[in-house]
Design an enzyme around this catalytic site. Structure first.
Site, mmCIF file in Angstrom:
data_model
loop_
_atom_site.group_PDB
_atom_site.id
_atom_site.type_symbol
_atom_site.label_atom_id
_atom_site.label_comp_id
_atom_site.label_asym_id
_atom_site.label_seq_id
_atom_site.Cartn_x
_atom_site.Cartn_y
_atom_site.Cartn_z
ATOM 1 N N PRO A 228 0.836 -1.206 0.000
ATOM 2 C CA PRO A 228 0.000 0.000 0.000
ATOM 3 C C PRO A 228 0.869 1.253 0.000
ATOM 4 C CG PRO A 228 -0.399 -1.352 1.978
ATOM 5 C CD PRO A 228 0.677 -2.028 1.194
ATOM 6 N N GLY B 118 1.936 5.216 0.684
ATOM 7 C CA GLY B 118 1.706 6.224 1.728
ATOM 8 C C GLY B 118 1.361 5.615 3.072
ATOM 9 N N ALA B 119 1.687 4.343 3.260
ATOM 10 C CA ALA B 119 1.304 3.658 4.488
ATOM 11 C C ALA B 119 2.514 3.260 5.332
ATOM 12 C CB ALA B 119 0.468 2.428 4.147
ATOM 13 N N SER C 109 6.673 1.665 -0.063
ATOM 14 C CA SER C 109 6.244 1.387 -1.439
ATOM 15 C C SER C 109 7.173 2.053 -2.456
ATOM 16 C CB SER C 109 4.798 1.831 -1.660
ATOM 17 O OG SER C 109 4.678 3.213 -1.421
ATOM 18 N N SER C 110 7.677 3.241 -2.134
ATOM 19 C CA SER C 110 8.551 3.887 -3.127
ATOM 20 C C SER C 110 9.889 3.158 -3.237
ATOM 21 C CB SER C 110 8.749 5.371 -2.816
ATOM 22 O OG SER C 110 9.176 5.550 -1.498
ATOM 23 N N ALA C 111 10.385 2.636 -2.106
ATOM 24 C CA ALA C 111 11.634 1.865 -2.166
ATOM 25 C C ALA C 111 11.418 0.589 -2.969
ATOM 26 C CB ALA C 111 12.103 1.512 -0.750
ATOM 27 N N ALA C 112 10.284 -0.071 -2.764
ATOM 28 C CA ALA C 112 10.031 -1.332 -3.476
ATOM 29 C C ALA C 112 9.963 -1.106 -4.983
ATOM 30 C CB ALA C 112 8.753 -1.980 -2.954
ATOM 31 N N ASP D 215 14.888 1.906 3.950
ATOM 32 C CA ASP D 215 13.855 1.278 3.110
ATOM 33 C C ASP D 215 14.489 0.543 1.927
ATOM 34 O OD1 ASP D 215 12.275 2.816 4.758
ATOM 35 O OD2 ASP D 215 10.956 3.522 3.156
HETATM 36 O O1 PMV Z 1 7.782 6.576 5.399
HETATM 37 P P1 PMV Z 1 8.710 5.449 5.165
HETATM 38 O O2 PMV Z 1 8.094 4.127 5.364
HETATM 39 O O3 PMV Z 1 9.461 5.561 3.881
HETATM 40 O O4 PMV Z 1 9.820 5.486 6.311
HETATM 41 C C1 PMV Z 1 10.595 6.611 6.509
HETATM 42 C C2 PMV Z 1 11.586 6.353 7.584
HETATM 43 C C3 PMV Z 1 12.286 7.625 8.045
HETATM 44 O O5 PMV Z 1 13.223 7.253 9.034
HETATM 45 C C4 PMV Z 1 11.303 8.609 8.641
HETATM 46 C C5 PMV Z 1 12.997 8.317 6.893
HETATM 47 C C6 PMV Z 1 14.160 7.530 6.355
HETATM 48 O O6 PMV Z 1 14.420 7.649 5.164
HETATM 49 O O7 PMV Z 1 14.828 6.809 7.107
#
Ligand code: PMV
Length: 309
Positions: free
Chosen positions: A82, A84-85, A89-92, A132
């Protein structure tokens, strides 16, 4: 010329936000994945049938800049992570896309993928940590820390900061993610914490305490002590709340989940997004999350990193 790779989402167990300042953090790959299929195209590069667009396909566009492929491409992505949760998701999508592109250009290595995926995230969303992207690349569980430790995988540095990435084995444990449905972007939340951190010694102390929790959490995970893991998750959540990245809906879900869990905390950037609970009764926790207006995901941490489909 064709390639088809997938990469997992992740959940951060300990250390989000503090990891941006070089403190340690631990994340686990989850069984929700993004797939990226790439084939040669006739005329122009498209993503899911549309001409590639800098606003809609920013991660894919940046990933394309990392490789040397001349011909137009037909890129098709599919994701059950999902967005924005707080599940990466952007890393994947970045890792899966880079893997397919590097497969085509004939130069696919985990470490390089992790580094480039981090650079893509940094370019698109601003200051970030490699948690991520490294978790999505390697799978399993990953710990980032200042020093090189056992099971070292690779290090990534940027603007004077260095993160050492390690493989971690974690005990079998059941997790439930609760998505608040409030979509918050990571970049502005990281900026908000940064302003607090720059202007306030108290914020620096909180960040440091989160770092200590991660180290204790790592020991508790190694010792398979889930009570301690839960306790530390609860404390980590309180500290994130002080940093200003919780949300009323997160509080509702965390409080509800805690009744049937070892511990629960927000996961990822916060401001909405998701919480995670470690529990022996995932069905019950999922029901509470639903009753309280969230979307539950019972998570299997099978842990495979980027892989060819
Ligand atoms: O929002 P997400 O799931 O991409 O997690 C971000 C995690 C942070 O520590 C807030 C930022 C980061 O890049 O480490």
């Amino acid at each position: 010329m064709k390639a088809n790779y997938s990469a997992p989402g992740k959940v951060i167990l300990f250390g989000e936000h503090a990891v941006v300042y070089g403190e340690p953090a631990i994340a686990v790959a989850v069984d929700k994945r993004t797939t990226c299929k790439v084939v040669q195209a006739e005329e122009e590069t498209t993503v899911n049938g549309y001409p590639i667009d800098k606003d809609y396909h920013s991660y894919i566009l940046e990933a394309l800049r990392c490789v040397d492929i001349d011909s137009p491409l037909k890129i098709v992505t599919k994701s059950d992570v999902p967005s924005g949760a707080g599940m990466g998701s952007s890393a994947a999508v970045t890792v899966a896309t880079l893997a397919s592109l590097h497969h085509i250009s004939g130069d696919l290595k985990e470490e390089r993928l992790a580094r480039e995926a981090f650079n893509v995230e940094w370019t698109v969303q601003g200051s970030a940590s490699p948690i991520d992207t490294s978790t999505s690349t390697h799978g399993n569980a990953v710990m980032l820390s200042k020093d090189k430790e056992e099971d070292f995988l690779w290090s990534i540095s940027r603007e004077g900061k260095e993160w050492n990435i390690h493989h971690r084995d974690i005990p079998e444990m059941q997790m439930v993610i609760g998505d608040t449905g409030v979509h918050a972007r990571t970049g502005p939340l990281v900026d908000k914490v940064r302003r607090f951190y720059m202007n306030n010694n108290f914020a620096k102390e909180i960040i440091e305490e989160i770092g200590n929790i991660v180290i204790e959490g790592s020991k508790a995970l190694a010792g398979e002590n889930l009570e301690r893991v839960g306790e530390l998750m609860d404390r980590n959540h309180e500290l994130l709340t002080i940093l200003g990245v919780s949300h009323p809906k997160l509080e509702r879900l965390v409080k509800g989940a805690r009744k049937y869990s070892y511990g629960a905390k927000l996961t990822g950037a916060g401001g909405g997004g998701s919480m995670v609970a470690v529990t022996d009764d995932p069905e019950k926790v999922a029901r509470v999350i639903k009753r309280r207006g969230g979307t539950p995901y019972i998570i299997d941490t099978t842990g495979e990193g980027v892989s060819e489909n």
